[in-house]
Each structure stands twice: as C-alpha cells, then as structure tokens.
Design an enzyme around this catalytic site. Structure first.
Site, PDB file in Angstrom:
ATOM      1  N   SER A  60       2.604  25.137   0.140  1.00  0.00           N
ATOM      2  CA  SER A  60       1.564  26.011   0.880  1.00  0.00           C
ATOM      3  C   SER A  60       1.886  25.915   2.523  1.00  0.00           C
ATOM      4  O   SER A  60       2.766  25.139   2.807  1.00  0.00           O
ATOM      5  CB  SER A  60       0.122  25.268   0.627  1.00  0.00           C
ATOM      6  OG  SER A  60      -0.372  25.282  -0.275  1.00  0.00           O
ATOM      7  N   ASP A 151      -1.653  17.064 -17.243  1.00  0.00           N
ATOM      8  CA  ASP A 151      -2.137  18.386 -16.792  1.00  0.00           C
ATOM      9  C   ASP A 151      -3.560  17.891 -15.758  1.00  0.00           C
ATOM     10  O   ASP A 151      -4.302  17.157 -15.960  1.00  0.00           O
ATOM     11  CB  ASP A 151      -3.254  18.653 -18.316  1.00  0.00           C
ATOM     12  CG  ASP A 151      -3.915  20.024 -18.099  1.00  0.00           C
ATOM     13  OD1 ASP A 151      -4.197  20.474 -16.929  1.00  0.00           O
ATOM     14  OD2 ASP A 151      -4.352  20.660 -18.950  1.00  0.00           O
ATOM     15  N   GLY A 152      -3.307  18.632 -14.642  1.00  0.00           N
ATOM     16  CA  GLY A 152      -3.992  18.282 -13.432  1.00  0.00           C
ATOM     17  C   GLY A 152      -5.527  18.460 -13.586  1.00  0.00           C
ATOM     18  O   GLY A 152      -6.437  18.019 -12.795  1.00  0.00           O
TER      19      GLY A 152
END
Length: 242
Positions: A60, A151-152
């Site tokens: 980001s 898996d977040g």
C-alpha cells in the site's frame, strides 16, 4: 495531497507525510522512520503510491500505512500482541513491531506481531525483506515477528487475543472471527466492501465501494463499529489457483 509526500529517501518521505498531517503521532513517525521501504518496495520505494509486489498483491501507499498506525496506535503499546492480515511485503508488519516490541537485551514486554498471508511466496518474500536489516533479523530470530501461511479471513486463533488487528485487503464483510480474536479492549482496522457490510451506516450514504471500518471491542466485551473513509484495496480472498 498524498503524492506531494513522495521523497528521495525514506526519511524525506516520512517527514513529508508528517508535515502534511497524514501522520500526526510521533511514535508512528519514529516507527516508520525505522523501516526503510527500499527493503520492501521493489520499485520507487519512496513514492507515496501503491506498488505491485507480485502474485496480484501490492504494498500500500505509505500514507495508508500511516493512517492504519494512527488509528491503531492507542492499542500498540510495548508488550501488545498484533495480527497483521494480508501482510504481503512485510513492511507494515515491521512498522507495527517497532511500536510494540523492545529489542534491548533485557526485555520482558512480550510484544509480538504475527503476519498472515495465504500466498506462500509472499510469506517467503516478507521474511526475506525483513532479513535485509539487522533489526529485522533480530525481530525474526526472537520470534517477536512471525509470518504464517493461513486464510486471513479466519484470523490466527493460536495467537489470540490480540490488542490490535490490521487487515490489508478488502473483506467481503466484517468477519466475526476477527472480532472474536480481539482482546477486550482491542481494535480492528479493516477495509470492507460497502455493498456487504452490516454496520450502522448505510453504504448508500457513502455511494458504495470499499471503506475502512474501525471496530472497537470495549472492556465489557461490547462492540462498536465506525465507517471512516473510502479506500481501494485488493480483495481478501482465497489463494490463487495453481
């Protein structure tokens, strides 16, 4: 305004973000000063813009990392436990670690940041990036920073409860498992697709799209949700098919 903040060095970039008011907290400024984005962004590291890191993921823009830290900083004390979902390049994981750990020889704080990503290559990349600096190597060797393939959307129950959870990809909804894994008090910072959110403010009032939600679990266990600003993130989804 954000693009004005790009610099030719890491220090200049962070100083510009601070001078423009995109980061305000001195602890956040110091934490970002302590992590050279050139170790994490493969091109134009000091540009205040997102950069591709491969596998359909991005690092980001620096001002977004600053915003995340500003919203979470009251829960990022020495000794705090933090979950960084969608850890990607590992940059923000390192910044968060600067806010919650103490690398002095005598350290009883127990602060830790766990970075989670579902793409194994990105977990390897994050470890490699952190290993480019002496401080990063110490954080990894001491397990004050750990990177996990998972898996977040399910969080990481083994490390819970967390004082703060940061999500770096857009969820289809506010996943209750993440709120469950917050300490009371604790805070979740998460981008959510406004079409699917279940918060107290209608997405129609914001015109659709993705929005950052700040979710507080209070000391009594009650939950307060606030939609704060519009964003554009890659989605929090299954790992790519091989």
């Amino acid at each position: 305004m954000a693009w004005y903040c790009s610099g030719t060095t890491n220090a200049e970039l962070v100083e510009n973000l601070y001078n423009e008011g995109l980061i305000k907290n001195d602890r956040v400024k110091k934490a970002m000063m302590g992590v050279d984005r050139a170790h994490y962004a493969p091109s134009r590291p000091y540009s205040d813009s997102p950069q591709p890191i491969g596998h359909g993921a991005t690092i980001s823009a620096p001002h977004m990392h600053g915003h995340a830290c500003e919203y979470l900083v009251d829960f990022l004390k020495p000794g705090s436990r933090v979950l960084d979902i969608g850890s990607g390049s590992g940059y923000l994981t390192h910044v968060l670690a600067n806010l919650v750990t103490d690398l002095s020889p005598v350290d009883g704080t127990g602060g830790q940041v766990i970075g989670v990503d579902h793409i194994p290559e990105l977990v390897d990349l994050a470890r490699a990036n952190m290993s480019k600096s002496e401080q990063g190597r110490k954080l990894l060797d001491s397990a004050k920073v750990k990177f996990i393939i998972a898996d977040g959307r399910l969080g990481w129950r083994e490390g819970a409860p967390y004082d703060a959870i940061h999500v770096g990809a857009a969820a289809d909804r506010l996943h209750p498992l993440l709120i469950e894994q917050l300490r009371a008090p604790g805070r979740l910072f998460i981008p959510v697709d406004a079409e699917n959110d279940d918060g107290p403010v209608s997405s129609l009032a914001f015109g659709g799209g993705q929005f950052i939600w700040v979710v507080d679990k209070k000391e009594d266990g009650s939950v307060q949700k606030e939609k704060v600003f519009q964003v554009s993130y890659v989605p929090l989804t299954d790992a790519p098919k091989r």
